[in-house]
Scaffold this motif. Structure first.
Motif, short mmCIF file in Angstrom:
data_model
loop_
_atom_site.label_atom_id
_atom_site.label_comp_id
_atom_site.label_asym_id
_atom_site.label_seq_id
_atom_site.Cartn_x
_atom_site.Cartn_y
_atom_site.Cartn_z
N LEU A 19 0.83 -1.20 0.00
CA LEU A 19 0.00 0.00 0.00
C LEU A 19 0.86 1.25 0.00
O LEU A 19 0.59 2.20 -0.76
N VAL A 20 1.91 1.26 0.83
CA VAL A 20 2.81 2.42 0.86
C VAL A 20 3.52 2.60 -0.47
O VAL A 20 3.65 3.72 -1.01
N ALA A 21 4.00 1.50 -1.05
CA ALA A 21 4.68 1.58 -2.34
C ALA A 21 3.73 2.05 -3.45
O ALA A 21 4.11 2.85 -4.31
N GLY A 22 2.49 1.56 -3.40
CA GLY A 22 1.52 2.00 -4.41
C GLY A 22 1.20 3.48 -4.28
O GLY A 22 1.09 4.18 -5.29
N PHE A 26 1.93 6.34 -7.00
CA PHE A 26 0.85 7.20 -7.50
C PHE A 26 1.24 8.68 -7.40
O PHE A 26 0.97 9.47 -8.31
N VAL A 27 1.86 9.07 -6.29
CA VAL A 27 2.28 10.46 -6.12
C VAL A 27 3.34 10.83 -7.15
O VAL A 27 3.31 11.92 -7.73
N GLN A 28 4.29 9.91 -7.41
CA GLN A 28 5.34 10.20 -8.37
C GLN A 28 4.81 10.28 -9.80
O GLN A 28 5.31 11.06 -10.61
N LEU A 29 3.79 9.49 -10.11
CA LEU A 29 3.24 9.45 -11.47
C LEU A 29 1.96 10.26 -11.63
O LEU A 29 1.24 10.09 -12.61
N GLN A 30 1.67 11.13 -10.67
CA GLN A 30 0.41 11.89 -10.72
C GLN A 30 0.35 12.78 -11.96
O GLN A 30 -0.68 12.89 -12.62
#
Length: 398
Positions: A19-22, A26-30
């Protein structure tokens, strides 16, 4: 210790780590996900026109490229026209600046009894070398920042164009790839949702383009009649912004023509402000409902809430995507919601009038008297009268 506890703890830790990695991913690829979402919106908007051209013998690739080039050319023409208007206004302002400065200084000298000369004012301003130097440095920094922002915007635009081209030109192959990993029943639902999204998004773009054309033509005629400078540029500005920028586009688009008309006098300003107000009412109540009846059947309050929610989630792209996305979800959800016949009641009938709370109660009907009885009617029965159908009382025995 139970034998299952280490395995359960390991599973929980793995789930938390995933969950943390996802979330980090997501934040990096937003930014990339927003670009893909905008590209999907544009591909859905181009899909009806590409399908029409493909049915008439044009391959999907050239059809998509032609439509994208046409849209890019129209966008560049729009900004070039507005840019020429802006440059003309700035040059006119620079040409009138000495005269305006002299008029302001004369008013200050006559009002406050001072003796400020334009030459002395220029000398005092020029002597502040430190202020001028800091201002020049800030201008250079702003130019560098503007150049960087322009390069980033150009890269994002090319990325959106690339994704849009492949999503639209290879749309059937893309949908076939997605449906190949789904069961048949799910495939039908996915394709149905995709079809609704294409219809609603395309309808949104084409209806807005038609409304923008009508708005531009109407305002151009009025600006020409009022002899306002840059009539076509101002009409194009208010036509595009009032339709493609949700909620506040009407006010932003109408402000610039009013400001330009204000430079030519109060009466042109009053007339253009009056026409903008009247035309917006005509468009909201007569023109827009007839054009968007088959494309975006949404309540104004729902549309306004969708725009606010989209802007809060994704910013300006979310505000632009909110209306077609909301209309698509509404149409898709209505296919699975069962509706029932509504019981008739004044609260659910817009045409019916609610009963007044302070209305006096109606008097009960008065019993009819023998004097007012209709001719031929039987007189009312007395206390000892026998009702019809009762048996006769037994007589006295002999």
């Amino acid at each position: 210790m139970p034998p299952w506890l280490p395995k359960a703890v390991a599973l929980v830790l793995c789930a938390v780590a995933a969950l943390v990695a996802g979330w980090w991913l997501f934040v990096q690829l937003q930014g990339l996900l927003v670009l893909i979402l905008v590209s999907l919106f544009l591909a859905l908007a181009l899909e009806p026109a590409v399908n029409w051209l493909h049915q008439h013998g044009v391959p999907r690739g050239p059809a998509t490229a032609a439509l994208m080039l046409g849209g890019t050319a129209a966008t560049l023409a729009f900004f070039s026209i507005l840019g020429s208007m802006l440059v003309g206004q700035v040059l006119a302002l620079v040409g009138e600046l000495p005269e305006m400065t002299g008029a302001v200084l004369n008013w200050i000298n006559s009002t406050f009894r001072t003796r400020i000369s334009p030459t002395g004012l220029l000398t005092e301003v020029s002597s502040a070398s430190g202020l001028i130097q800091s201002y020049a440095n800030s201008v250079l920094e702003n130019v560098w920042g503007a150049g960087t922002t322009l390069l980033i915007g150009l890269f994002n635009g090319l990325t959106i164009a690339l994704f849009t081209f492949y999503l639209c030109a290879d749309g059937p192959r893309f949908r076939r790839t997605i449906c190949s990993v789904l069961p048949p029943r799910t495939q039908a639902e996915v394709l149905r949702a995709w079809e609704i999204a294409i219809r609603k998004t395309g309808g949104f773009i084409y209806s807005r383009a038609l409304l923008a054309t009508a708005c531009t033509a109407a305002h151009y005629v009025v600006l020409i009649l009022l002899d306002i400078d840059y009539a076509f540029a101002l009409a194009l500005w208010i036509g595009v912004l009032s339709q493609f920028i949700p909620t506040v586009g009407t006010y932003i688009g109408g402000a610039l023509p009013v400001l330009v008309a204000l430079l030519q006098g109060p009466w042109p300003t009053l007339w253009i402000l009056l026409f903008i107000t009247v035309y917006q009412q005509f468009e909201n109540y007569l023109l827009q409902p007839r054009i968007t009846a088959l494309t975006l059947d949404m309540h104004p309050a729902v549309a306004f809430g969708s725009v606010i929610a989209g802007a809060a989630i994704l910013g300006p792209p979310g505000a632009l995507l909110a209306l077609p996305a909301g209309a698509s979800m509404q149409a898709f959800a209505s296919s699975y919601i069962r509706r029932y016949e509504v019981t008739e009641h004044p609260l659910v009938s817009p045409e019916a009038e609610a009963p007044a709370d302070d209305a006096p109660p109606e008097d009960p009907p008065e019993p009819s008297s023998p004097d007012t009885a209709e001719p031929g009617a039987a007189p009312p029965a007395g206390p000892g009268a026998r009702a019809a159908g009762d048996p006769e009382p037994a007589g006295d025995g002999a």
